[in-house]
Design a protein around this motif. Structure first.
Motif, PDB file in Angstrom:
ATOM      1  N   TYR A  57       0.873  -1.182   0.000  1.00  0.00           N
ATOM      2  CA  TYR A  57       0.000   0.000   0.000  1.00  0.00           C
ATOM      3  C   TYR A  57       0.906   1.227   0.000  1.00  0.00           C
ATOM      4  O   TYR A  57       1.729   1.395   0.897  1.00  0.00           O
ATOM      5  CB  TYR A  57      -0.904  -0.019   1.228  1.00  0.00           C
ATOM      6  N   ASP A  58       0.760   2.075  -1.004  1.00  0.00           N
ATOM      7  CA  ASP A  58       1.615   3.252  -1.111  1.00  0.00           C
ATOM      8  C   ASP A  58       0.922   4.539  -0.653  1.00  0.00           C
ATOM      9  O   ASP A  58       1.395   5.630  -0.919  1.00  0.00           O
ATOM     10  CB  ASP A  58       2.129   3.420  -2.545  1.00  0.00           C
ATOM     11  N   GLY A  59      -0.193   4.400   0.031  1.00  0.00           N
ATOM     12  CA  GLY A  59      -0.949   5.565   0.488  1.00  0.00           C
ATOM     13  C   GLY A  59      -2.066   5.949  -0.462  1.00  0.00           C
ATOM     14  O   GLY A  59      -2.965   6.703  -0.091  1.00  0.00           O
ATOM     15  N   GLU A  60      -2.024   5.427  -1.667  1.00  0.00           N
ATOM     16  CA  GLU A  60      -3.056   5.725  -2.667  1.00  0.00           C
ATOM     17  C   GLU A  60      -3.628   4.477  -3.318  1.00  0.00           C
ATOM     18  O   GLU A  60      -4.803   4.434  -3.651  1.00  0.00           O
ATOM     19  CB  GLU A  60      -2.498   6.644  -3.758  1.00  0.00           C
ATOM     20  N   SER A  61      -2.783   3.483  -3.521  1.00  0.00           N
ATOM     21  CA  SER A  61      -3.243   2.286  -4.233  1.00  0.00           C
ATOM     22  C   SER A  61      -2.620   1.044  -3.617  1.00  0.00           C
ATOM     23  O   SER A  61      -1.683   1.125  -2.829  1.00  0.00           O
ATOM     24  CB  SER A  61      -2.872   2.377  -5.715  1.00  0.00           C
ATOM     25  N   ILE A  62      -3.162  -0.087  -4.025  1.00  0.00           N
ATOM     26  CA  ILE A  62      -2.727  -1.381  -3.487  1.00  0.00           C
ATOM     27  C   ILE A  62      -2.234  -2.272  -4.619  1.00  0.00           C
ATOM     28  O   ILE A  62      -2.774  -2.273  -5.717  1.00  0.00           O
ATOM     29  CB  ILE A  62      -3.898  -2.059  -2.742  1.00  0.00           C
ATOM     30  N   SER A  63      -1.198  -3.052  -4.276  1.00  0.00           N
ATOM     31  CA  SER A  63      -0.688  -4.090  -5.168  1.00  0.00           C
ATOM     32  C   SER A  63      -0.645  -5.387  -4.380  1.00  0.00           C
ATOM     33  O   SER A  63      -0.433  -5.378  -3.163  1.00  0.00           O
ATOM     34  CB  SER A  63       0.723  -3.747  -5.657  1.00  0.00           C
ATOM     35  N   LEU A  64      -0.871  -6.492  -5.072  1.00  0.00           N
ATOM     36  CA  LEU A  64      -0.740  -7.825  -4.475  1.00  0.00           C
ATOM     37  C   LEU A  64       0.263  -8.615  -5.298  1.00  0.00           C
ATOM     38  O   LEU A  64       0.293  -8.507  -6.525  1.00  0.00           O
ATOM     39  CB  LEU A  64      -2.071  -8.575  -4.491  1.00  0.00           C
ATOM     40  N   THR A  65       1.056  -9.389  -4.613  1.00  0.00           N
ATOM     41  CA  THR A  65       1.972 -10.282  -5.297  1.00  0.00           C
ATOM     42  C   THR A  65       1.977 -11.609  -4.561  1.00  0.00           C
ATOM     43  O   THR A  65       1.854 -11.604  -3.341  1.00  0.00           O
ATOM     44  CB  THR A  65       3.400  -9.682  -5.400  1.00  0.00           C
ATOM     45  N   PRO A  66       2.022 -12.736  -5.225  1.00  0.00           N
ATOM     46  CA  PRO A  66       2.139 -12.922  -6.663  1.00  0.00           C
ATOM     47  C   PRO A  66       0.819 -12.677  -7.378  1.00  0.00           C
ATOM     48  O   PRO A  66      -0.120 -12.136  -6.792  1.00  0.00           O
ATOM     49  CB  PRO A  66       2.568 -14.389  -6.772  1.00  0.00           C
ATOM     50  N   SER A  67       0.753 -13.114  -8.618  1.00  0.00           N
ATOM     51  CA  SER A  67      -0.463 -12.942  -9.413  1.00  0.00           C
ATOM     52  C   SER A  67      -1.622 -13.741  -8.825  1.00  0.00           C
ATOM     53  O   SER A  67      -1.434 -14.616  -7.994  1.00  0.00           O
ATOM     54  CB  SER A  67      -0.217 -13.391 -10.861  1.00  0.00           C
ATOM     55  N   ILE A  68      -2.818 -13.416  -9.281  1.00  0.00           N
ATOM     56  CA  ILE A  68      -4.032 -14.133  -8.888  1.00  0.00           C
ATOM     57  C   ILE A  68      -4.328 -15.138 -10.004  1.00  0.00           C
ATOM     58  O   ILE A  68      -4.617 -14.737 -11.129  1.00  0.00           O
ATOM     59  CB  ILE A  68      -5.240 -13.170  -8.733  1.00  0.00           C
ATOM     60  N   GLY A  69      -4.231 -16.404  -9.677  1.00  0.00           N
ATOM     61  CA  GLY A  69      -4.541 -17.450 -10.651  1.00  0.00           C
ATOM     62  C   GLY A  69      -5.753 -18.221 -10.171  1.00  0.00           C
ATOM     63  O   GLY A  69      -5.654 -18.999  -9.223  1.00  0.00           O
ATOM     64  N   ASN A  70      -6.877 -17.977 -10.788  1.00  0.00           N
ATOM     65  CA  ASN A  70      -8.144 -18.594 -10.364  1.00  0.00           C
ATOM     66  C   ASN A  70      -8.339 -19.935 -11.064  1.00  0.00           C
ATOM     67  O   ASN A  70      -9.307 -20.147 -11.790  1.00  0.00           O
ATOM     68  CB  ASN A  70      -9.303 -17.639 -10.639  1.00  0.00           C
ATOM     69  N   TRP A  71      -7.413 -20.865 -10.809  1.00  0.00           N
ATOM     70  CA  TRP A  71      -7.406 -22.143 -11.527  1.00  0.00           C
ATOM     71  C   TRP A  71      -8.573 -23.038 -11.160  1.00  0.00           C
ATOM     72  O   TRP A  71      -8.935 -23.925 -11.929  1.00  0.00           O
ATOM     73  CB  TRP A  71      -6.093 -22.876 -11.272  1.00  0.00           C
ATOM     74  N   SER A  72      -9.191 -22.832 -10.006  1.00  0.00           N
ATOM     75  CA  SER A  72     -10.315 -23.670  -9.590  1.00  0.00           C
ATOM     76  C   SER A  72     -11.654 -23.151 -10.113  1.00  0.00           C
ATOM     77  O   SER A  72     -12.665 -23.812  -9.954  1.00  0.00           O
ATOM     78  CB  SER A  72     -10.371 -23.760  -8.067  1.00  0.00           C
TER      79      SER A  72
END
Length: 147
Positions: A57-72
């Protein structure tokens, strides 16, 4: 309808009904949740742990790591959340999915196997309390599977 942007909402508890285009973040429960960005409507829950996802969180936006893989999910969508924007990633083969899941299993096993052993085991020390997590995971499972 695919989403290009996720707006974040810091909450204590993730709501029962999620809005499209919102990434809910519960710091007390170390969990982020959103509806799949492909528009299929499936709930995506990302636990925030050293061996699962990391949130930035940089105070304005959010990042998530690693990627989101919705394999199910039937959609099998795969994307990154970087500064609140969705970057679509390529599909993985069944072999890649299996390898990714095996790597996750190994990382979790290694993390859990690290046990603190005092240098002088002859000295009596009071062990640190163990935090019970089954209640949280049980509640999280009930939330994921509810409609």
């Amino acid at each position: 309808m695919k989403h290009a942007v996720l707006h974040h909402d810091f909450v204590e508890f993730v709501p029962q009904v999620l809005e499209q285009g919102v990434l809910y973040v519960s710091m007390p429960y170390a969990t982020a949740a959103h509806l799949c960005c492909c528009g299929c409507g499936n709930k995506v829950v990302t636990p925030l742990t050293p061996t699962d996802w990391k949130l930035f969180y940089d105070g304005e936006s959010i990042s998530l790591t690693p990627s989101i893989g919705n394999w199910s999910f039937p959609c099998r969508s795969h994307y990154w959340i970087k500064h609140g924007k969705i970057t679509w990633a390529g599909q993985w083969s069944q072999e890649e999915i299996a390898e990714g899941r095996e790597q996750d299993r190994i990382a979790k096993k290694e993390r859990l196997s690290r046990v603190y052993v005092p240098e002088d085991v002859t000295q009596q020390q009071t062990p640190e309390p163990v935090v019970e997590t089954s209640g949280f995971w049980r509640r999280l499972w009930r939330w994921i599977t509810s409609e």
